[in-house]
Write an enzyme that holds these catalytic residues in place. Sequence first.
Site, PDB file in Angstrom:
ATOM      1  N   ASP A  66      47.772  58.270  63.337  1.00  0.00           N
ATOM      2  CA  ASP A  66      48.801  59.282  63.170  1.00  0.00           C
ATOM      3  C   ASP A  66      49.940  58.650  62.368  1.00  0.00           C
ATOM      4  OD1 ASP A  66      50.957  61.041  63.393  1.00  0.00           O
ATOM      5  OD2 ASP A  66      50.307  61.761  65.368  1.00  0.00           O
ATOM      6  N   TYR A  75      57.371  67.528  57.933  1.00  0.00           N
ATOM      7  CA  TYR A  75      58.813  67.820  58.045  1.00  0.00           C
ATOM      8  C   TYR A  75      59.669  66.604  58.375  1.00  0.00           C
ATOM      9  CZ  TYR A  75      57.305  68.403  62.945  1.00  0.00           C
ATOM     10  OH  TYR A  75      56.737  68.225  64.167  1.00  0.00           O
ATOM     11  N   LYS A  76      59.061  65.435  58.523  1.00  0.00           N
ATOM     12  CA  LYS A  76      59.851  64.234  58.817  1.00  0.00           C
ATOM     13  C   LYS A  76      60.214  63.556  57.495  1.00  0.00           C
ATOM     14  CE  LYS A  76      58.029  64.007  63.469  1.00  0.00           C
ATOM     15  NZ  LYS A  76      56.889  63.594  64.302  1.00  0.00           N
ATOM     16  N   ARG A  92      68.231  56.941  69.440  1.00  0.00           N
ATOM     17  CA  ARG A  92      67.352  56.690  68.299  1.00  0.00           C
ATOM     18  C   ARG A  92      68.073  57.015  66.993  1.00  0.00           C
ATOM     19  NH1 ARG A  92      61.712  59.954  67.299  1.00  0.00           N
ATOM     20  NH2 ARG A  92      63.171  61.651  66.981  1.00  0.00           N
ATOM     21  N   PHE A 120      53.099  59.516  71.233  1.00  0.00           N
ATOM     22  CA  PHE A 120      53.783  60.813  71.283  1.00  0.00           C
ATOM     23  C   PHE A 120      52.981  61.772  72.164  1.00  0.00           C
ATOM     24  CE2 PHE A 120      55.208  64.918  69.618  1.00  0.00           C
ATOM     25  CZ  PHE A 120      56.572  64.706  69.537  1.00  0.00           C
TER      26      PHE A 120
HETATM   27  C1  LIG Z   1      56.460  64.501  65.205  1.00  0.00           C
HETATM   28  C2  LIG Z   1      55.142  64.125  65.756  1.00  0.00           C
HETATM   29  C3  LIG Z   1      54.154  65.089  65.979  1.00  0.00           C
HETATM   30  C4  LIG Z   1      54.488  66.534  65.757  1.00  0.00           C
HETATM   31  O1  LIG Z   1      53.402  67.362  65.931  1.00  0.00           O
HETATM   32  P1  LIG Z   1      53.559  68.919  65.611  1.00  0.00           P
HETATM   33  O2  LIG Z   1      52.199  69.434  65.718  1.00  0.00           O
HETATM   34  O3  LIG Z   1      54.157  69.009  64.234  1.00  0.00           O
HETATM   35  O4  LIG Z   1      54.505  69.494  66.584  1.00  0.00           O
HETATM   36  C5  LIG Z   1      52.910  64.672  66.423  1.00  0.00           C
HETATM   37  N1  LIG Z   1      52.653  63.371  66.644  1.00  0.00           N
HETATM   38  C6  LIG Z   1      53.589  62.409  66.438  1.00  0.00           C
HETATM   39  C7  LIG Z   1      53.263  60.984  66.684  1.00  0.00           C
HETATM   40  C8  LIG Z   1      54.857  62.764  66.006  1.00  0.00           C
HETATM   41  O5  LIG Z   1      55.789  61.838  65.830  1.00  0.00           O
END
Ligand SMILES: *Cc1c(COP(=O)(O)O)cnc(C)c1O
Length: 420
Positions: A200, A225-226, A379, A129
Amino acid sequence: MTTRPDCERLDAEDPLAALREQFVLPEGKIYLDGNSLGVLPRATAARVAQVVQHEWGEHLIESWNTAHWIELPQRVGNKIAQLVGAGPNELVVADSTSVNLFKVLSAALTMARADAPQRRAIVSERDNFPTDLYIAEALARERGFELALVDTPEQIGPRLARGDVAVLMLTQVNYRTGRLHDMAALTAAAHAAGALVVWDLAHTAGALPVHLKRDDADFAIGCGYKYLNGGPGAPAFVWVHPRHADRFWQPLAGWMGHAAPFAFDPGYRPAPGIARYLCGTPPVIQTAALECGVDTVLAAAPLGGMDALRSKSLALTELFMRLVGERCGSQGLSLVTPHDAPHRGSQVSYARAEGGYAIVQALIARGVVGDFRAPDILRFGLTPLTLRFVDVWDAVEQLRQVLESGEWRQERFHRKAAVT
Ligand SMILES: *Cc1c(COP(=O)(O)O)cnc(C)c1O
């Protein structure tokens, strides 16, 4: 061929079916985006109203003590710990995923520099990401390390073998493809090569079983939030193995991570353990909402917990892939999610040479909410807490109709919004 009555039968036999009652699910919508923003738990609105009207409105500052606001990062952290194989008082809720990554990666680099100063590389995947890569790039510049990106998971082993790796930084489930890494094997490989590992768990926590302690991870962060259903912008979490937690400061040495915040000491003394990974004042309303979300996942515990959720998730993703194969076979979709169960998370993704964005928009117009990830990925996140097997059948039927009718070619489905 799989029929809709087959799917109805699967729902009738589903031991987790009742868990969906915990959520506000909008009429006429099949939501396949819980991997991006989890749905609203029924308990959240009342809990947030209580925090705002009663705890804040009536009791004001006393609520830090009387409503235990000050303990929220630990209390909710201890609940999340149960979902990711961490022990009590090893995990806290704080900040965002990006910020927590900065904290743990920086601490890992400090450790590596102390223990193996010749190691200069942070290794990650090019398709990680982007925020993870950006944070790592910035830290590498700041601290005199090199960010080394591999193009395939198979290259991780050989890259580790070069002997210069300080930290291996991986996201366990790839946000685009849904590919799932083997945490135990990769952590063992990194340790054998003398590197630390940062995991992560953004697309893992609340979606499938994680065993941070058993698999001997060093650091982990994850998203609220996921799959944890904490609401938009919910705070994230951070875990550090207890063998490391007391060794070094983290770089954002704020007062909430001080050993005695209310001593107002001009000098910093880190709190023992994971509490030092807190920085500033916790977002009380958001953390209260996150607790409601985490509780929806913990509600599966008497029914088999994360293992049971994983079984259902695999059954949902397997059904989705089978139905797309049976019903949309010749429509130019190519599966990019690994088909084998041990290698996939809780989503199914397809690449399509043309029209991916517009197809997703046409589906959303029909009430099937997935998302598009550039450059060409459709997705579909399948959350076992909320989805029924018939929802999967209906979603694939809508996809079939969108593709066969070609309605996605309409101009209105091609306009790009700010958030995809
Ligand atoms: C959703 C996601 C994030 C989100 O990071 P924020 O700091 O909440 O914006 C970070 N890393 C991964 C791998 C994600 O899927």
